[in-house]
Write an enzyme that holds these catalytic residues in place. Sequence first.
Site: not given
Ligand code: IMP
Ligand code: MG
Length: 184
Positions: A100-101, A104, A132, A153-154
């Site tokens: 995963e990139d 969050d 994060k 936010f990156v």
């Molecule tokens: P989560 O389900 O909230 O953990 O969201 C994860 C997904 O949200 C990642 O795979 C990204 O696609 C997107 N995301 C979360 N934070 C960022 C950020 O800072 N920049 C860009 N995409 C983000």
């Molecule tokens: Mg993603």
Amino acid sequence: MSTRANSMRTLINTESIAIRTRQLAEEISRDYEGRVPVLVGLLKGSVYFLSDLIRYMSCEHEVDFISISSYGSSTESSGIVRMLKDLERDVSGRDLIIVEDIIDSGISLDYICRNLASRNIRSLRICTLLDKRDRREREVDVHYVGFIIPNEFVVGFGLDFAERFRHLSEIAVMESEDLENISE
Ligand code: IMP
Ligand code: MG
């Protein structure tokens, strides 16, 4: 063409990403020596990280992809996750590594882990470039982490804001003025 906005600032430079990616690839290669893990990339953001990671890997592996959508604004996920594209192969009995990139809230990965765990797999680990951690709403067990980053936010190195800025070779912070000024 998307260029970097003036007020963006570098959080992790290109060289640091390359060094850390190589370390992770070597660690994974050691851990999975003699096995053939399936690296599961989450489209689209992880493709950039995944393709660098596998270049440095010395253990045999397979690659497959999942695409999910989580509805919400472009900077925050809503908590509602839907599978858009599933794995192509049957993974029962296999060792999976989700690549995963960024993690969050953890909502996306929580959904994917539950989904994959129900497929009679041998093992499951997560490898993420960015974490994060302070934002976590669902607990996810992350085994390989590139960098723990603050709650900002990156973009860059695959990470986008409304599909823009994936091409940047470094990880940059978008200030809130950027988020407001750049039209989606
Ligand atoms: P989560 O389900 O909230 O953990 O969201 C994860 C997904 O949200 C990642 O795979 C990204 O696609 C997107 N995301 C979360 N934070 C960022 C950020 O800072 N920049 C860009 N995409 C983000
Ligand atoms: Mg993603």
